[in-house]
Design a protein around this motif. Sequence first.
Motif, PDB file in Angstrom:
ATOM      1  N   UNK A  95       0.824  -1.213   0.000  1.00  0.00           N
ATOM      2  CA  UNK A  95       0.000   0.000   0.000  1.00  0.00           C
ATOM      3  C   UNK A  95       0.856   1.260   0.000  1.00  0.00           C
ATOM      4  N   UNK A  96       2.159   1.093   0.260  1.00  0.00           N
ATOM      5  CA  UNK A  96       3.046   2.257   0.267  1.00  0.00           C
ATOM      6  C   UNK A  96       3.312   2.827   1.645  1.00  0.00           C
ATOM      7  N   UNK A  97       2.615   2.298   2.686  1.00  0.00           N
ATOM      8  CA  UNK A  97       2.777   2.881   4.025  1.00  0.00           C
ATOM      9  C   UNK A  97       4.158   2.629   4.618  1.00  0.00           C
ATOM     10  N   UNK A  98       4.748   1.461   4.320  1.00  0.00           N
ATOM     11  CA  UNK A  98       6.066   1.168   4.894  1.00  0.00           C
ATOM     12  C   UNK A  98       7.072   2.209   4.405  1.00  0.00           C
ATOM     13  N   UNK A  99       6.942   2.633   3.146  1.00  0.00           N
ATOM     14  CA  UNK A  99       7.908   3.584   2.607  1.00  0.00           C
ATOM     15  C   UNK A  99       7.519   5.044   2.802  1.00  0.00           C
ATOM     16  N   UNK A 100       6.218   5.325   2.850  1.00  0.00           N
ATOM     17  CA  UNK A 100       5.847   6.733   2.776  1.00  0.00           C
ATOM     18  C   UNK A 100       5.017   7.274   3.933  1.00  0.00           C
TER      19      UNK A 100
END
Lengths: 718, 718
Positions: B152-157
Amino acid sequence: MATQNGSVTLDEAATEQLAEQLRELRVKVTQNAEKVRLLKQANAPAAEIAASVDTLGQLRAQVTALEKQFESTRPLYYQLRSQCENLLKRRFFVVPSYEIYGGVGGLYDFGPPGCALKAAVEQLWRQHFVLAEDMLEVSGPCLTPHIVLKTSGHVDRFTDLMVKDTVTSDCLRADKYLEEKIDERLNAKEGISPEEAERLALLRRQADALSAEAMKAALEELNVKSPAGNPLSDPFPFNLMFGLKIGPKDEGGAGENQLQDARAKGAAAAAARSAEGRGYLRPETAQGIFVNFRRLLEFNGGRMPFAAAQLGLGFRNEIAPRNGLLRVREFQMGEIEHFVHPDHKDHPKFHLVKDLKLPLFSREKQLSDGKVLRDMTVGEAVAKKIIDNETLGYFLARTFVFLTRCGIAESGLRFRQHLTSEMAHYAKDCWDAEVECSFGWIEVAGHADRSAFDLSNHSKVSKVDLVAFHKFDSPKIVDYVKYTPNKGLCGKTFKERQQALHEAIEEKSDSDKLAIEAALAADGKYALTLCTGETFELTRDMMKFEKTTKKVSEEAFVPAVIEPSFGIGRILHCIMEHAFRSRGIVDQEERCYMAFPAIIAPTKCVILPISSNPSFSELLQKVRDACVSRGISAKIDASTASIGKRYARNDEVGTPFAITIDFDSLKDESVTVRERDSMEQIRVSLAKAVDLVGRMSLGTLDWQTVKQTHALVDVKEA
Amino acid sequence: MATQNGSVTLDEAATEQLAEQLRELRVKVTQNAEKVRLLKQANAPAAEIAASVDTLGQLRAQVTALEKQFESTRPLYYQLRSQCENLLKRRFFVVPSYEIYGGVGGLYDFGPPGCALKAAVEQLWRQHFVLAEDMLEVSGPCLTPHIVLKTSGHVDRFTDLMVKDTVTSDCLRADKYLEEKIDERLNAKEGISPEEAERLALLRRQADALSAEAMKAALEELNVKSPAGNPLSDPFPFNLMFGLKIGPKDEGGAGENQLQDARAKGAAAAAARSAEGRGYLRPETAQGIFVNFRRLLEFNGGRMPFAAAQLGLGFRNEIAPRNGLLRVREFQMGEIEHFVHPDHKDHPKFHLVKDLKLPLFSREKQLSDGKVLRDMTVGEAVAKKIIDNETLGYFLARTFVFLTRCGIAESGLRFRQHLTSEMAHYAKDCWDAEVECSFGWIEVAGHADRSAFDLSNHSKVSKVDLVAFHKFDSPKIVDYVKYTPNKGLCGKTFKERQQALHEAIEEKSDSDKLAIEAALAADGKYALTLCTGETFELTRDMMKFEKTTKKVSEEAFVPAVIEPSFGIGRILHCIMEHAFRSRGIVDQEERCYMAFPAIIAPTKCVILPISSNPSFSELLQKVRDACVSRGISAKIDASTASIGKRYARNDEVGTPFAITIDFDSLKDESVTVRERDSMEQIRVSLAKAVDLVGRMSLGTLDWQTVKQTHALVDVKEA
């Protein structure tokens, strides 16, 4: 065709007789199998061997037949477990979480019907307990700082024994693995003496209470290997809480010392952050109530007894989650903490429940004939001290009513008292509500008398008094030792240390005070050492102590806590199994449905047009709006499937009522109302239909009553 | 005496005029202060300096007076913020969690009235959105495996920029700290040119969108030190998710490779545990809906569009929690994911809301005169493309109605469109519902068009198609390039690799296929390299490609998602501030109360005996039972306080109705019904009272209507 009714009362005597026959036959099979083997080893004549093999075959056939017969006496959730599981998954009641990524053990998603069922059960819980009993509901966070759970004992004791495969490092929960291995041994049927079987059965019952050493011994004795066949590690305790870090700081959480340090400095900012750092997800919601005790008592105007309640998530990092909703890592709980004077556990509303008969599985019955008492009233049980006190009895009764309102069959419900060895050292009495489901009897609610354990501990560590006050009917005269310091002299001598001295002396017991007085009287001096190590050289002229009396009108006490605690997920699982029904085979398929009581049904009413003719759409919307504005959750099913298929489909998700619209409805706004379990229908005006469905949905009216005043109409569903 | 009504409509013109005067006066103060300094530096005559100082003093006095006047035009929650906060804490609406241990920043407990308010608002949300719109409600766990949030992109952003005090290691959230420092600079009032002020104000607005480098430059330019006066570290991104470990294994979580590995092995057990290991507490509930898309679509019979909804907890490890319920670490959310064809975002019920006027703060207005449009209908806004599409417009309208039903004043509500630079790269349009409270305008709900971003990503990583199908009205003839392999030859040549080859070619675009055909035609061979690095040496006789046509009757598509997302805690905070009222000073105290709409009031009815005479107790219980059985949450207040004190006390927790019992009631069962806001009373029979209160509690009847048919009785409360 299967039984119509899943909650059919088990004829216990008949069932037991069957079980006994089965046991005897199995012994005969074992004996005959042994005989065949011996004959073969002894090279006996072929005819003799053949005859024995023949007998063995016949015996085995008898066992199979009897097993089938035995099976058919069991409730439907045993017989049709896979159909039930299939329905729950297919209709999106409950599915494993993150399925598209292969899932995570012990985590489940509720789909639309499961979610609505859960919401309805929680609402009923709130109504049945919180509203009806005037409890104080609170809601706190899942994130909990270290110090709270250190104080409650969870950091040290909330553990399961774990063993690891020494080669693959796979983790196993020791007690459950031992139980499995014992079951395998017992089910092997051959080569075990009755005494040995008895001993193993006992070991199995104690599996979850074994020490690490005893567990090691048990595993070694049974020569248990890992599932991959490798040696196991020694058992060791694994803490089941999910640890995490609250806030951005790298450092660990504040301990007791830092807290006191922050307090001492009076630094508001430091104190506000003092419990940040190391933390956990709460393993129970109870602690969030205990730490709020002061505010709750104040909110209640200082009156005792009172109860606080909390609905919320609990977390448990299970080593080996399994059995669907029964052993999971995240679960909804409903917990009640009833605070009461430790010497006065009577309950003002006990008279309202005292004549209710409860299925009690007392300590004594568990250790004697293993039968559940089903004829004893709560009143009797409390009078005979089988149940420790009125408050505990009151809550058992309320839980019984709650679970049966949810559709749990009485025959599959019992209250099991904890054996003395099972209870925590501080607990006084404890009863689990257990429900029989396809996994056996499982605990769905606990009712523990936790005494003053939690409040005392939080009080000690936080240095905040968590007490209530009991006003005496008339003031009492009590003896005490009065401390009279010479403050001028003490101040001159000890300066800013004076305050600590007075506090330390005031906290001493009367006999300690008298001992100081005696020393001062005898020696003229006394060296007082505080627990901090600080020493005060006291002299005769600094203070005196004297025995005297005082009038007191109230006493402070740390309340005892009686805690009914509910696992909502487990209750949901049992509700679904107990609601599961079959109408038998229809159109070559098992026609199953869910007989949820209307009050907890996910959807109360489905609205069906007799055909997909577009002329129905306006009236459909009108019916739906009428339902929704009355607070009835209603759905339209206007698909092209036959009316029978649509009834069946909505029966599957347990919708208790259907309002059907046909071409006559367009003329006179009359509709039919169908009841799910009986499949009976009546024809009434639309307004009447909505009114009846509304009242039946709240449980204030039932179908039997409706039928008395409304003629049934004859409708073919197939 | 304060204003009676907290939701008094602000006269915007008057307020703005005041603000303008204030701005001008402040500039004069700055100019005069500068003049005084220059005179002093130039050693000007004392009289001249004194005159200037005098003028400056007068100007400052004018500023102070005007500030007071300005303040009095503000809503009550600005004027009486501390009284409101005091009431909320004193009456146990909301308190900091773990107070006895010094508290933990960003965690709050709801006490009994707060908890009941929260439950009522959630129930209204369910009724207003889920039931009324036939949404599919789901409920998933907070524990989320790494792979889901990596995808979902949460780990990076999902990060905020953090800076540390280089001496104490104290952590600060960079954007908020920069904002504070800019405010300090701006409020210093002196020594800043209008251009400089303008530049700083712009920097402040962009603070939360600065890159680490830009943040560093901004902090250095302003010479920002830590609160302790120490140098700051460089800004660095801090991930706001709470990380934890799911399951007992020590190893990290399964990544993409392990998942594919598990799949490839077809090992059910391995797959079932594949996502165990590293995990997080979910930062939003939306992902739990996306991963269930397939089941949801199936549950909906394959029909599009549809919406799914989830009420549940989200977690955010805030660096610096503050502002009560507005910036917390654990919060209840209500999220809706409306799945729709990306090219057809019309909404079937749009006509029902199109004439509603919404307070729109469009992108264009934010960048021009900064005024909120309050006269434009949703229909107009969609037609003019101010709002991107009907579905988004429909939800803005529904949210508007929901928030006003909760008692949010229209004058303190606006929908702010995200500026183009604010939106995620995949987002199409985004509107925040913002409510004005004592902390300024705060976002309480977002309405984002997330396009197909999430479903596409989960599809890619999980290798599970997350698509819906769109049936054409009539079949279409489409061009395509047909691939015809010589399976015999391919099989002989590539053996078990054949399947991968065919799949890889099928996935290629038509033009890629034609390029292969061209190469084979020209050279008789072609070396095909897959993205895995594997190479296939193809020859002319293995396959052919030809342009042709086919008839298709449906197309698969990845749905776009329109997401209304509500922060329940923030909404509760705003509800409480907007409901806060004062009757002015009574008995030397500010007599405050909470004017919650009945439908969300924590308790609907208080039942009061006129005195504590024990003869009332039976009738009291009868009234209470009548209320509870109608589903009205009712409480008895039979304490010895005067009737006026008891009314005031129940007004404080926002109970809208009181049923009062006096000695006449004992004779004829007549009672009085009191309405909170007007303090008016009527006298009716007990049954009538319960019926009226029941209907008013559901919001289907109001006091104005009741008064038309029932005479008011004259009662003195003091």
